[in-house]
Design a protein around this motif. Structure first.
Motif, PDB file in Angstrom:
ATOM      1  N   LEU A  77       0.898  -1.175  -0.020  1.00  0.00           N
ATOM      2  CA  LEU A  77      -0.030  -0.001   0.006  1.00  0.00           C
ATOM      3  C   LEU A  77       0.778   1.171  -0.165  1.00  0.00           C
ATOM      4  O   LEU A  77       0.572   2.132  -0.804  1.00  0.00           O
ATOM      5  CB  LEU A  77      -0.680   0.099   1.120  1.00  0.00           C
ATOM      6  CG  LEU A  77      -2.146  -0.467   1.376  1.00  0.00           C
ATOM      7  CD1 LEU A  77      -2.697  -0.571   2.577  1.00  0.00           C
ATOM      8  CD2 LEU A  77      -3.057   0.181   0.292  1.00  0.00           C
ATOM      9  N   GLU A  81       1.018   3.769  -3.228  1.00  0.00           N
ATOM     10  CA  GLU A  81       0.443   5.125  -3.155  1.00  0.00           C
ATOM     11  C   GLU A  81       1.569   6.207  -3.611  1.00  0.00           C
ATOM     12  O   GLU A  81       1.160   6.996  -4.206  1.00  0.00           O
ATOM     13  CB  GLU A  81       0.020   5.243  -1.503  1.00  0.00           C
ATOM     14  CG  GLU A  81      -0.353   6.693  -1.410  1.00  0.00           C
ATOM     15  CD  GLU A  81      -0.763   6.905   0.158  1.00  0.00           C
ATOM     16  OE1 GLU A  81      -2.084   6.959   0.470  1.00  0.00           O
ATOM     17  OE2 GLU A  81       0.247   6.959   1.025  1.00  0.00           O
ATOM     18  N   LEU A 106      -6.920  -0.828  -3.044  1.00  0.00           N
ATOM     19  CA  LEU A 106      -7.235   0.041  -2.096  1.00  0.00           C
ATOM     20  C   LEU A 106      -6.325   1.086  -2.261  1.00  0.00           C
ATOM     21  O   LEU A 106      -6.859   2.377  -1.948  1.00  0.00           O
ATOM     22  CB  LEU A 106      -6.828  -0.682  -0.714  1.00  0.00           C
ATOM     23  CG  LEU A 106      -7.233  -0.201   0.536  1.00  0.00           C
ATOM     24  CD1 LEU A 106      -8.785   0.053   0.489  1.00  0.00           C
ATOM     25  CD2 LEU A 106      -6.952  -1.345   1.505  1.00  0.00           C
ATOM     26  N   ALA A 107      -4.947   1.189  -2.482  1.00  0.00           N
ATOM     27  CA  ALA A 107      -4.314   2.542  -2.659  1.00  0.00           C
ATOM     28  C   ALA A 107      -4.690   3.280  -3.788  1.00  0.00           C
ATOM     29  O   ALA A 107      -4.969   4.486  -3.171  1.00  0.00           O
ATOM     30  CB  ALA A 107      -2.895   1.994  -3.089  1.00  0.00           C
ATOM     31  N   SER A 108      -5.427   2.776  -4.666  1.00  0.00           N
ATOM     32  CA  SER A 108      -5.846   3.860  -5.907  1.00  0.00           C
ATOM     33  C   SER A 108      -7.196   4.370  -5.535  1.00  0.00           C
ATOM     34  O   SER A 108      -7.487   5.533  -5.527  1.00  0.00           O
ATOM     35  CB  SER A 108      -6.398   2.712  -7.006  1.00  0.00           C
ATOM     36  OG  SER A 108      -5.009   2.045  -7.318  1.00  0.00           O
ATOM     37  N   THR A 109      -8.064   3.606  -4.734  1.00  0.00           N
ATOM     38  CA  THR A 109      -9.402   3.982  -4.403  1.00  0.00           C
ATOM     39  C   THR A 109      -9.246   5.150  -3.488  1.00  0.00           C
ATOM     40  O   THR A 109      -9.986   6.224  -3.533  1.00  0.00           O
ATOM     41  CB  THR A 109     -10.312   3.133  -4.120  1.00  0.00           C
ATOM     42  OG1 THR A 109     -11.749   3.534  -4.041  1.00  0.00           O
ATOM     43  CG2 THR A 109     -10.125   2.346  -2.544  1.00  0.00           C
ATOM     44  N   LYS A 110      -8.156   4.993  -2.532  1.00  0.00           N
ATOM     45  CA  LYS A 110      -8.096   5.979  -1.346  1.00  0.00           C
ATOM     46  C   LYS A 110      -7.545   7.400  -2.131  1.00  0.00           C
ATOM     47  O   LYS A 110      -7.552   8.313  -1.431  1.00  0.00           O
ATOM     48  CB  LYS A 110      -7.349   5.608  -0.344  1.00  0.00           C
ATOM     49  CG  LYS A 110      -8.179   4.702   0.567  1.00  0.00           C
ATOM     50  CD  LYS A 110      -7.286   4.256   1.822  1.00  0.00           C
ATOM     51  CE  LYS A 110      -7.922   3.266   2.658  1.00  0.00           C
ATOM     52  NZ  LYS A 110      -8.874   4.003   3.608  1.00  0.00           N
ATOM     53  N   LEU A 111      -7.009   7.165  -3.241  1.00  0.00           N
ATOM     54  CA  LEU A 111      -6.393   8.448  -3.970  1.00  0.00           C
ATOM     55  C   LEU A 111      -7.434   8.891  -5.013  1.00  0.00           C
ATOM     56  O   LEU A 111      -7.259  10.045  -5.527  1.00  0.00           O
ATOM     57  CB  LEU A 111      -5.173   8.237  -4.585  1.00  0.00           C
ATOM     58  CG  LEU A 111      -3.853   7.942  -3.486  1.00  0.00           C
ATOM     59  CD1 LEU A 111      -2.880   7.599  -4.568  1.00  0.00           C
ATOM     60  CD2 LEU A 111      -3.732   9.281  -2.832  1.00  0.00           C
ATOM     61  N   ILE A 141     -14.571  -2.318  -4.191  1.00  0.00           N
ATOM     62  CA  ILE A 141     -14.057  -0.872  -4.524  1.00  0.00           C
ATOM     63  C   ILE A 141     -13.780  -0.500  -5.760  1.00  0.00           C
ATOM     64  O   ILE A 141     -13.103   0.535  -6.163  1.00  0.00           O
ATOM     65  CB  ILE A 141     -12.847  -0.738  -3.406  1.00  0.00           C
ATOM     66  CG1 ILE A 141     -11.720  -1.688  -3.685  1.00  0.00           C
ATOM     67  CG2 ILE A 141     -13.386  -0.484  -2.062  1.00  0.00           C
ATOM     68  CD1 ILE A 141     -10.721  -1.587  -2.665  1.00  0.00           C
TER      69      ILE A 141
END
Ligand code: UD1
Ligand code: UDP
Length: 377
Positions: A77, A81, A106-111, A141
């Protein structure tokens, strides 16, 4: 338009190769880069596939390697990121169900970057498998869900995911069709001596085991070894067994290694390259496995398969008759082998026509162009 691809293990390299090939063709119009987490780093689980599949070197290698689930996923992650902040892609593509897949999504969606999941919608409905958790979370996600079959589409529908679900087939078919011909041409180079004779004769069973639920449980792994020895003895047949490093380690730890090594019918190999493995699959009388990709390839190559598990997220193979499940602790493996050897191999391939990579890239670029147009209006 810029696309990021996140991959890290043997099956992701193989199954994303058709997507990468399409992106290479469209390089003038679509910018793309690859992040390799290095979840798989041994030469024969990693580099060999880039070489054989003629794939460009990944732009980033995060050098994560092996660790516990939390640590491995966490390191991924962090690394993913950092790259995504620098590269700013519009879409990130992940494939399958590994820790790399989840970390990429997960890293993508949070950005706020859109996620495209290749091979979405698979379900074993067994939450004790780390892969099932990775799949479910990734699907929920993702912004683009590329499902291989109607079964996968229906699985998503039941979980309320109905938008941006695209039935495109499985890229495993593209990869198999693209590479089996090359593998055939190279057969005499790849195999030598006794192995070439065995393969040409087609007088062998092929075995792979690597799923944590089988390898990390000494009782289960012992049952599998005993079952395989029984099959090798009863049929007096060679069993070719390329070993995932996890399996090699556990066979040694549980003192099962020598039993296999001493048996003249069991041929243990290092994990093989893709060309060698495709040929081993194609000419086998029967395949025994717990791998997801191998269940699919056996079906595509018309080789009967026994899956050494209680469940499968590839039920299409059971429906067409190319595969059966055997819970080695409860069921009789010899009966299963006998029934599969008699099976007529005229089943249909349910995984598509080998043009999934092309469809995926087309859908992504059209959606992007549409969103740009809408923004301007
Ligand atoms: C991973 C995936 C699994 C996938 C498989 C493909 C997860 C949770 N699991 O399982 O879904 O089917 O890849 O093969 O993501 N090792 C090496 N060299 C390597 C990599 C691993 O020796 O290059 C050894 C290490 O001892 C490591 C063990 O294999 O601890 C397991 O590796 P890991 O990546 O954690 O899981 P896989 O079993 O490969
Ligand atoms: N494979 C290979 N060499 C081997 C074993 C498997 O090239 O020794 C290939 C196989 O053709 C398939 C993929 O690896 O495309 C399957 O990977 P694996 O079984 O590790 O993972 P899974 O599909 O279960 O996630």
């Amino acid at each position: 338009m810029k696309i990021g691809i996140v991959l890290g293990t043997r099956p992701e390299i193989i199954k994303l190769s058709p997507v990468i090939r399409e992106l290479e063709k469209l390089k003038e119009n679509i910018d793309y880069f690859v992040i390799h987490t290095n979840q798989h780093y041994s030469e024969n689980l990693n580099r060999i596939f880039f070489k054989e599949l003629n794939l460009p070197e990944p732009k980033y290698n995060l050098k994560v390697g092996s660790a516990s689930h939390g640590k491995q996923t966490g390191m991924m992650l962090e690394g993913i990121e950092e790259v995504l902040i620098r590269e700013k892609p519009e879409i990130v593509v992940v494939q399958g169900d590994t820790n790399t897949t989840l970390a990429g999504a997960l890293a993508s969606t949070k950005l706020g970057i859109e996620v495209a999941h290749v091979e979405a919608g698979l379900r074993s409905y067994d939450r004790s498998m780390p892969e099932e958790i990775n799949r479910v979370l990734t699907d929920h996600i993702s912004n683009y869900l590329f499902v291989p079959t109607e079964v996968a589409e229906e699985n998503l529908r039941r979980e309320g995911i109905t938008e941006n679900v695209f039935l495109v087939g499985n890229t495993v078919v593209d990869a198999t069709f693209q590479n089996i011909k090359i593998a055939e041409e190279k057969k005499e180079e790849i195999f030598e001596g006794e192995m070439l004779d065995i393969v040409k004769g087609g007088d062998y069973f092929l075995l792979t085991i690597h799923r944590a639920e089988n390898t990390d449980n000494s009782r289960k792994l012992k049952s599998i070894v005993e079952g395989i020895l029984k099959v090798a003895e009863y049929y007096d047949e060679t069993v070719i067994f390329p070993l995932h490093p996890r399996t090699e380690g556990k066979l040694k730890e549980y003192h099962l290694w020598d039993k296999l090594k001493k048996n003249k019918n069991i041929k243990m190999l290092e994990p093989t390259g893709y060309f060698k493995f495709l040929i081993l699959e194609k000419y086998a009388k029967l395949i025994l496995t717990d791998s997801g990709g191998v269940q699919e390839e056996a079906c595509i190559l018309k080789v009967p398969c026994i899956t050494l598990r209680k469940n499968t997220e590839r039920p299409e193979t059971l429906e067409v008759g190319s595969n059966i499940l055997v819970d080695i602790e409860r069921e009789n493996i010899l009966e299963a082998v006998d029934s599969m050897l008699r099976r007529n191999r005229n089943w249909e391939n349910p995984f598509g026509d080998g043009r999934s990579g092309e469809r995926i890239v087309k859908i992504l670029s059209e959606s992007y162009n549409l969103s740009i147009k809408n923004e301007k209006e």
